[in-house]
Design a protein around this motif. Sequence first.
Motif, PDB file in Angstrom:
ATOM      1  N   SER A  67     -24.445  -0.831  -8.532  1.00 43.91           N
ATOM      2  CA  SER A  67     -24.393   0.599  -8.252  1.00 43.91           C
ATOM      3  C   SER A  67     -25.679   1.225  -8.778  1.00 43.91           C
ATOM      4  CB  SER A  67     -23.171   1.250  -8.906  1.00 43.91           C
ATOM      5  OG  SER A  67     -23.218   1.109 -10.310  1.00 43.91           O
ATOM      6  N   ARG A  68     -25.896   2.480  -8.425  1.00 43.57           N
ATOM      7  CA  ARG A  68     -27.084   3.149  -8.938  1.00 43.57           C
ATOM      8  C   ARG A  68     -26.838   4.621  -9.131  1.00 43.57           C
ATOM      9  NH1 ARG A  68     -31.783   1.613  -5.301  1.00 43.57           N
ATOM     10  NH2 ARG A  68     -32.965   2.944  -6.722  1.00 43.57           N
ATOM     11  N   ASP A  69     -27.597   5.183 -10.054  1.00 46.24           N
ATOM     12  CA  ASP A  69     -27.587   6.613 -10.338  1.00 46.24           C
ATOM     13  C   ASP A  69     -29.014   7.097 -10.098  1.00 46.24           C
ATOM     14  OD1 ASP A  69     -27.666   9.153 -11.417  1.00 46.24           O
ATOM     15  OD2 ASP A  69     -26.434   8.655 -13.152  1.00 46.24           O
ATOM     16  N   LYS A  72     -30.946   9.269 -12.521  1.00 51.08           N
ATOM     17  CA  LYS A  72     -31.513   8.588 -13.677  1.00 51.08           C
ATOM     18  C   LYS A  72     -32.435   7.443 -13.279  1.00 51.08           C
ATOM     19  CE  LYS A  72     -27.415   9.484 -16.525  1.00 51.08           C
ATOM     20  NZ  LYS A  72     -26.320   8.885 -17.331  1.00 51.08           N
TER      21      LYS A  72
END
Length: 116
Positions: A67-69, A72
Amino acid sequence: QVQLVESGGGLVQTGGSLRLSCAASGRTFMGWFRRGPGKEREFVAAIGWNGGNPVYADSVKGRFTASRDNAKNTVYLQMNSLKPEDTAVYYCAAGPMLLAGTPSSWGQGTQVTVSS
């Protein structure tokens, strides 16, 4: 060239979970590779800049989640149901040629050890 800084990893028992993080200096296609003791480096997972349709190696499918944010510039690898054969140094990687095995940037690597 994107700079990558990894965190996470450690020692866990079989069946346990760990989460790896990789902070990037820019937004790009990112993923993870690993090299187990006495083994060749192998692809683990990859995720596009929009977080959709992650790609996984068959050996981790159903157990690992990428997953990724983007707020950020960080990607994550949630590893569940860990097995001793998952023991390896895990490397974050980035770049458009990642799935071809030639990413343009590499993280420093983090050790994951799964005890039986």
